[in-house]
Design a protein around this motif. Structure first.
Motif, PDB file in Angstrom:
ATOM      1  N   MET A  34       0.811  -1.209   0.000  1.00 30.51           N
ATOM      2  CA  MET A  34       0.000   0.000   0.000  1.00 30.51           C
ATOM      3  C   MET A  34       0.851   1.270   0.000  1.00 30.51           C
ATOM      4  O   MET A  34       0.421   2.313  -0.508  1.00 30.51           O
ATOM      5  CB  MET A  34      -0.938   0.000   1.211  1.00 30.51           C
ATOM      6  CG  MET A  34      -1.897  -1.176   1.249  1.00 30.51           C
ATOM      7  SD  MET A  34      -2.835  -1.264   2.778  1.00 30.51           S
ATOM      8  CE  MET A  34      -3.802   0.223   2.663  1.00 30.51           C
ATOM      9  N   THR A  35       2.042   1.193   0.542  1.00 31.73           N
ATOM     10  CA  THR A  35       2.855   2.392   0.701  1.00 31.73           C
ATOM     11  C   THR A  35       3.690   2.691  -0.538  1.00 31.73           C
ATOM     12  O   THR A  35       3.848   3.857  -0.918  1.00 31.73           O
ATOM     13  CB  THR A  35       3.790   2.231   1.925  1.00 31.73           C
ATOM     14  OG1 THR A  35       2.990   1.997   3.081  1.00 31.73           O
ATOM     15  CG2 THR A  35       4.624   3.471   2.126  1.00 31.73           C
ATOM     16  N   LEU A  36       4.214   1.681  -1.193  1.00 30.43           N
ATOM     17  CA  LEU A  36       5.162   1.902  -2.282  1.00 30.43           C
ATOM     18  C   LEU A  36       4.594   2.764  -3.419  1.00 30.43           C
ATOM     19  O   LEU A  36       5.284   3.697  -3.870  1.00 30.43           O
ATOM     20  CB  LEU A  36       5.650   0.546  -2.824  1.00 30.43           C
ATOM     21  CG  LEU A  36       6.682  -0.173  -1.948  1.00 30.43           C
ATOM     22  CD1 LEU A  36       7.046  -1.518  -2.553  1.00 30.43           C
ATOM     23  CD2 LEU A  36       7.929   0.684  -1.792  1.00 30.43           C
ATOM     24  N   PRO A  37       3.391   2.526  -3.913  1.00 28.46           N
ATOM     25  CA  PRO A  37       2.921   3.384  -5.015  1.00 28.46           C
ATOM     26  C   PRO A  37       2.809   4.857  -4.616  1.00 28.46           C
ATOM     27  O   PRO A  37       3.141   5.745  -5.424  1.00 28.46           O
ATOM     28  CB  PRO A  37       1.550   2.790  -5.354  1.00 28.46           C
ATOM     29  CG  PRO A  37       1.610   1.378  -4.880  1.00 28.46           C
ATOM     30  CD  PRO A  37       2.466   1.426  -3.647  1.00 28.46           C
ATOM     31  N   VAL A  38       2.355   5.131  -3.396  1.00 31.29           N
ATOM     32  CA  VAL A  38       2.202   6.520  -2.951  1.00 31.29           C
ATOM     33  C   VAL A  38       3.568   7.153  -2.709  1.00 31.29           C
ATOM     34  O   VAL A  38       3.814   8.311  -3.095  1.00 31.29           O
ATOM     35  CB  VAL A  38       1.331   6.585  -1.691  1.00 31.29           C
ATOM     36  CG1 VAL A  38       1.169   8.027  -1.226  1.00 31.29           C
ATOM     37  CG2 VAL A  38      -0.022   5.933  -1.932  1.00 31.29           C
ATOM     38  N   ALA A  39       4.465   6.414  -2.061  1.00 30.33           N
ATOM     39  CA  ALA A  39       5.763   6.980  -1.720  1.00 30.33           C
ATOM     40  C   ALA A  39       6.648   7.145  -2.947  1.00 30.33           C
ATOM     41  O   ALA A  39       7.421   8.113  -3.048  1.00 30.33           O
ATOM     42  CB  ALA A  39       6.462   6.087  -0.698  1.00 30.33           C
ATOM     43  N   LEU A  40       6.555   6.219  -3.910  1.00 27.14           N
ATOM     44  CA  LEU A  40       7.371   6.347  -5.106  1.00 27.14           C
ATOM     45  C   LEU A  40       6.960   7.554  -5.942  1.00 27.14           C
ATOM     46  O   LEU A  40       7.769   8.086  -6.720  1.00 27.14           O
ATOM     47  CB  LEU A  40       7.263   5.067  -5.949  1.00 27.14           C
ATOM     48  CG  LEU A  40       7.966   3.841  -5.366  1.00 27.14           C
ATOM     49  CD1 LEU A  40       7.687   2.613  -6.230  1.00 27.14           C
ATOM     50  CD2 LEU A  40       9.456   4.069  -5.245  1.00 27.14           C
ATOM     51  N   ALA A  41       5.737   8.012  -5.770  1.00 28.43           N
ATOM     52  CA  ALA A  41       5.275   9.207  -6.486  1.00 28.43           C
ATOM     53  C   ALA A  41       5.773  10.497  -5.855  1.00 28.43           C
ATOM     54  O   ALA A  41       5.532  11.579  -6.415  1.00 28.43           O
ATOM     55  CB  ALA A  41       3.745   9.205  -6.549  1.00 28.43           C
ATOM     56  N   GLY A  42       6.446  10.415  -4.699  1.00 26.69           N
ATOM     57  CA  GLY A  42       7.005  11.604  -4.065  1.00 26.69           C
ATOM     58  C   GLY A  42       6.103  12.261  -3.056  1.00 26.69           C
ATOM     59  O   GLY A  42       6.409  13.380  -2.597  1.00 26.69           O
ATOM     60  N   ASN A  43       4.993  11.605  -2.661  1.00 23.79           N
ATOM     61  CA  ASN A  43       4.067  12.183  -1.691  1.00 23.79           C
ATOM     62  C   ASN A  43       4.513  11.871  -0.264  1.00 23.79           C
ATOM     63  O   ASN A  43       5.196  10.870   0.001  1.00 23.79           O
ATOM     64  CB  ASN A  43       2.649  11.637  -1.917  1.00 23.79           C
ATOM     65  CG  ASN A  43       2.119  11.986  -3.295  1.00 23.79           C
ATOM     66  OD1 ASN A  43       2.368  13.086  -3.810  1.00 23.79           O
ATOM     67  ND2 ASN A  43       1.415  11.041  -3.920  1.00 23.79           N
ATOM     68  N   ASP A  44       4.103  12.732   0.679  1.00 21.34           N
ATOM     69  CA  ASP A  44       4.351  12.484   2.103  1.00 21.34           C
ATOM     70  C   ASP A  44       3.404  11.390   2.603  1.00 21.34           C
ATOM     71  O   ASP A  44       2.216  11.353   2.220  1.00 21.34           O
ATOM     72  CB  ASP A  44       4.141  13.755   2.919  1.00 21.34           C
ATOM     73  CG  ASP A  44       5.201  14.813   2.605  1.00 21.34           C
ATOM     74  OD1 ASP A  44       6.148  14.492   1.859  1.00 21.34           O
ATOM     75  OD2 ASP A  44       5.072  15.958   3.085  1.00 21.34           O
ATOM     76  N   VAL A  45       3.948  10.518   3.487  1.00 24.60           N
ATOM     77  CA  VAL A  45       3.202   9.332   3.913  1.00 24.60           C
ATOM     78  C   VAL A  45       3.294   9.196   5.424  1.00 24.60           C
ATOM     79  O   VAL A  45       4.363   9.404   6.022  1.00 24.60           O
ATOM     80  CB  VAL A  45       3.746   8.056   3.227  1.00 24.60           C
ATOM     81  CG1 VAL A  45       3.027   6.811   3.747  1.00 24.60           C
ATOM     82  CG2 VAL A  45       3.599   8.166   1.728  1.00 24.60           C
ATOM     83  N   ILE A  46       2.157   8.820   6.032  1.00 23.69           N
ATOM     84  CA  ILE A  46       2.125   8.388   7.435  1.00 23.69           C
ATOM     85  C   ILE A  46       1.742   6.921   7.417  1.00 23.69           C
ATOM     86  O   ILE A  46       0.602   6.570   7.059  1.00 23.69           O
ATOM     87  CB  ILE A  46       1.114   9.195   8.270  1.00 23.69           C
ATOM     88  CG1 ILE A  46       1.498  10.667   8.290  1.00 23.69           C
ATOM     89  CG2 ILE A  46       1.047   8.648   9.691  1.00 23.69           C
ATOM     90  CD1 ILE A  46       0.502  11.544   9.037  1.00 23.69           C
TER      91      ILE A  46
END
Length: 680
Positions: A34-46
């Motif tokens: 769940m995290t990799l697609p969002v984080a690879l796009a450069g977005n901040d993640v919690i």
């Protein structure tokens, strides 16, 4: 239905996927997927997930993707000017053990691309870390204190950081690291990617995210069949146990049939050290990890635990986060944890990566209220733990302990090498209980970080030399002998100095500086006044001084018709001196006729003993006829102290003496009783 998602399908670099496949990691966990697609796009993640579900790779893989290395330039994915020797990514963790764990995982994932990852934490020497920063680093993983130290010394540059990760953010807040984290964030570029990961996400962490993150995406991942806060494949047992029976109970639990590696958690450092020592005495290969140990000893215990030399690790909550050791089957809470978050992190050391494990919690009678709060917060079915002792039948049945097991490990089963088989690495420790350097942040060790520990040479005791009056003892004795010789020849010297010179073993604190001798000329008028103060000084020099005195010289004293024998006076011993009173000297104007001078000399003690002195009459005044002139007496200079021995007799008035009398000769009394001798 089983998932067919792989890391390659998630869009990571082929080199990174190859490095993961080399260690058998091909399928991502839910938090990673769940995290990799969002984080690879450069977005901040919690990111929030349970312990042991792969959060490290959930932020580690996107972090490695944002770093430009030489392999990317060779593959044509980046320009050469994008390379930099300063760190391009930063991971901040709360504990040293977690710092090592994250560093190892990132090194494993970035091995093919040759990503340079450096761990920076306290308890180690500064020099190796500074040298590594000078050579060039791509990713830095560190604790807040050491990061601030190196950044303040201009050894660490954070101006090229593109991604920031705060791992176990709730723990950093609990440990009081929030001010340090804010200082580190202020040093970073404003345009960056920020990610927060933790198993628990309290409100304070959410407030921190809103302050320093830009439109973060909150991801909370759980498996479809994993309900509740704890991991489903961990079997939990809660027992009400007595504190005095806990060592025996734990020793029997550790002999369960299916036990592999075991971790025992305690609330205090002293309890952890005591439990490890007791288990070692019972035959178990045990090690300890707590804050009172130096960093070298902590890493030694962890290495021995990972290598299988030690199968029981007793630790405090410093090892409750980030310790990922394969083969941990049992976790024992020797003391009840403080809260539900600590409980989750403790039992999360087992049942990791899909494996099964057993978690045992021993609750004292005093800790029942605390446990009930934890049980309610996690919605567990153990509100009233069952009373259990080391001999309880249900303990053996639930944990698979063989019948007849005692609290001492049989010698046939003691096959582990033990903690001593693992060498202690010299880390050049700074601060803490295992080092010699000054404590506190920024303190430098007194030893070089790369040099082996050496013992200090034995301290040579200071040698004291006895001196007398500021000179060596031998020189002082020589001066004393010279002073005695001077007095023997008739020269003037002060009595205190002679007394000090003749004292062979006078204490050093009673020594006084030598005084300049005053030359005193004795007069008849001042003889009686000086008698009292000079009597004590003569007592010391009487015997050694008069022993070498020259023989007395007698001169006749004449009147008008016939010469008269002059009176001869000698010294008396100091012991007889107080018996003879000092007569008053006659005034100079009462003597009408000149008198024959009397010459007084010193007399040796031997002569005084052979020639007895005459007894002194009641009226010792010398009489002379008024009309007959007397030869004046010649007086020699005597030591002032001698007058206290033989005082001058009182002189009778000149007008009362009508007829001339024979002068009496006085000699010094010896130490024996005086005898009368006829006058000459």
């Amino acid at each position: 239905m089983l998932t067919t998602t792989t890391f390659r399908s998630l869009g990571i670099l082929p080199e990174t996927a190859e490095a993961l496949e080399a260690v058998g990691i091909t399928t991502p966990f839910p938090i990673q997927e769940m995290t990799l697609p969002v984080a690879l796009a450069g977005n901040d993640v919690i990111g929030q997930a349970k312990t042991g579900t792969g959060k490290t790779l959930g932020f580690g893989l996107p972090l490695l993707e944002r770093v430009t290395v030489a392999a990317d330039v060779e593959a044509g994915r980046a320009a050469p000017e994008a390379l930099a020797d300063s760190p391009q990514a930063l991971v901040v963790v709360p504990t040293r053990e977690l710092c090592q764990q994250v560093t190892n995982d990132l090194l494993t994932a970035g091995k093919v691309r040759n990503v340079r990852v450096l761990a920076i934490y306290g308890g180690r020497a500064y020099e190796p870390q500074v040298d590594a920063l000078k050579k060039g680093v791509d990713v830095v993983v560190g604790t807040p204190g050491r990061l601030l130290d190196l950044a303040g010394q201009k050894k660490l540059s954070l101006k090229h950081v593109r991604a920031l990760v705060l791992d176990e953010a709730d723990e950093m807040l609990d440990l009081g690291f929030l001010p340090d984290v804010e200082k580190i964030i202020a040093m970073l570029p404003a345009k960056r990617q920020t990610m927060l990961f933790s198993a628990t996400m309290p409100g304070a962490v959410i407030g921190l995210a809103r302050r320093y993150m830009s439109q973060p995406t909150h991801i909370r991942a759980t498996a479809p069949d994993d309900e509740g806060a704890t991991v489903a494949n961990i079997t939990q047992h809660i027992f009400r146990a007595h504190s005095l029976d806990k060592p025996e109970l734990v020793a029997r639990v550790l002999q369960a049939s299916d036990r592999g590696l075991a971790m025992i958690f305690c609330r205090t450092k002293r309890t952890a050290a005591d439990v490890a020592e007791q288990l070692a005495k019972r035959g178990f290969a045990s090690g300890a990890v707590h804050g009172d140990l130096g960093q070298g000893a902590r890493e030694q215990a962890l290495r021995a635990f990972r290598n299988g030399k030690v199968d029981v690790l007793v630790c405090t909550d410093v090892a409750a986060r980030g310790i990922d050791v394969e083969g941990v089957t049992h976790v024992i809470n020797y003391q009840t944890p403080e809260d539900e978050k600590t409980y989750l992190h403790r039992i999360g050391r087992t049942g990791r990566a899909g494996a099964s494990g057993t978690a045992i919690t021993l609750v004292d009678w005093d800790d029942i209220p605390r446990w009930q709060l934890i049980n309610k917060a996690l919605d567990l079915p153990f509100n009233d733990p069952e009373e259990t002792y080391s001999t309880s039948p249900h303990l053996f049945e639930l944990l698979g302990i063989p019948e007849g097991t005692k609290g001492i490990l049989p010698r046939a089963e003691r096959t582990r090498a033990g903690l001593e088989a693992e060498e202690v690495e010299d880390l050049g420790e700074t601060g803490g209980h295992g080092s010699r350097g000054p404590r506190g942040r920024g303190g430098r060790d007194s030893r070089d970080g790369d040099a082996p520990r050496t013992e200090r040479p034995a301290r040579t005791p200071r040698r004291r030399r006895r001196t007398r009056a500021g000179e060596p003892a031998s020189a002082a004795e020589t001066a004393a002998q010279a002073a005695v010789g001077t007095l023997t020849t008739g020269a003037q010297a002060p009595a205190p100095a002679v007394e000090d010179a003749l004292a062979p073993s006078a204490p050093q604190e009673q020594e006084a500086a030598p005084r300049t001798p005053r030359r005193r000329r004795r007069t008849r008028a001042g003889a009686s006044g000086a008698a009292g103060t000079e009597a004590a000084a003569v007592a010391v020099v009487a015997e050694p001084v008069v022993a070498a005195a020259p023989a007395p010289v007698l001169e006749p004293v004449t009147d008008e018709s016939a010469p008269k024998t002059p009176r001869r006076r000698t010294r008396k011993a100091a012991a007889i001196a107080p018996e003879v009173p000092a007569p008053a000297a006659p005034p100079a104007e009462e003597t009408e006729a000149p008198k024959a001078p009397r010459r007084r000399t010193r007399k040796a003690a031997a002569v005084a003993a052979e020639v007895p002195a005459p007894a002194a009459p009641a009226d010792p005044a010398p009489a002379a006829a008024e009309e007959a002139p007397k030869t004046p007496r010649r007086r020699t200079t005597r030591k002032a102290a001698a007058t206290a021995e033989v005082p001058a007799p009182a002189a009778a008035p000149a007008e009362e003496s009508e007829a001339p009398k024979a002068p009496r000769r006085r000699t010094r009394k010896a130490a024996v009783a005086p005898e009368e001798t006829p006058t000459a």
